[in-house]
Scaffold this motif. Structure first.
Motif, short mmCIF file in Angstrom:
data_model
loop_
_atom_site.label_atom_id
_atom_site.label_comp_id
_atom_site.label_asym_id
_atom_site.label_seq_id
_atom_site.Cartn_x
_atom_site.Cartn_y
_atom_site.Cartn_z
N UNK A 140 0.80 -1.22 0.00
CA UNK A 140 0.00 0.00 0.00
C UNK A 140 0.84 1.27 0.00
N UNK A 141 1.82 1.37 0.85
CA UNK A 141 2.63 2.59 0.94
C UNK A 141 3.85 2.57 0.03
N UNK A 142 4.46 1.40 -0.12
CA UNK A 142 5.73 1.34 -0.84
C UNK A 142 5.60 1.24 -2.35
N UNK A 143 4.52 0.66 -2.85
CA UNK A 143 4.32 0.47 -4.28
C UNK A 143 2.86 0.78 -4.65
N UNK A 144 2.51 2.07 -4.72
CA UNK A 144 1.11 2.43 -4.92
C UNK A 144 0.48 1.87 -6.21
N UNK A 145 1.22 1.83 -7.31
CA UNK A 145 0.65 1.30 -8.55
C UNK A 145 0.36 -0.19 -8.43
N UNK A 146 1.28 -0.91 -7.82
CA UNK A 146 1.08 -2.34 -7.61
C UNK A 146 -0.08 -2.57 -6.64
N UNK A 147 -0.17 -1.75 -5.61
CA UNK A 147 -1.28 -1.86 -4.65
C UNK A 147 -2.61 -1.60 -5.34
N UNK A 148 -2.65 -0.63 -6.23
CA UNK A 148 -3.88 -0.34 -6.97
C UNK A 148 -4.28 -1.52 -7.84
N UNK A 149 -3.32 -2.14 -8.50
CA UNK A 149 -3.62 -3.30 -9.34
C UNK A 149 -4.14 -4.46 -8.49
#
Length: 90
Positions: free
Chosen positions: A68-77
């Protein structure tokens, strides 16, 4: 069950994972295995019982909180994948 949206979100998740250079190898393998498990269930004929997807949803949710905090694009996916599962009632 129309799984088109879920398949699209899995493709997006795969693309985001491929683009992310700062994800360690162990985590990358974990996410790839998770995506493969979802893909495997999608390829099985007929509707799958909801309980078969529960462990996958839980693993996705754990991954979401991790990124969630470290990789926002990956978290969104990942979040979009969870939403697609929910829309299918899974």
């Amino acid at each position: 069950m129309d799984t088109t949206k879920l398949r699209e979100t899995l493709q997006t998740l795969h693309a985001e994972l491929a683009e992310s250079r700062s994800v360690d190898q162990k985590t990358r393998e974990h996410l790839r295995a998770l995506m493969a498990d979802i893909q495997s269930l999608l390829e099985q004929p007929g509707d799958r019982p909801t309980q078969e997807y529960r462990p996958l949803r839980e693993r996705l949710a754990d991954s979401l909180s991790h990124f969630d905090a470290s990789h926002p694009k990956l978290a969104t996916a990942i979040a979009n994948t969870l939403d697609s599962l929910a829309l299918l009632g899974l």
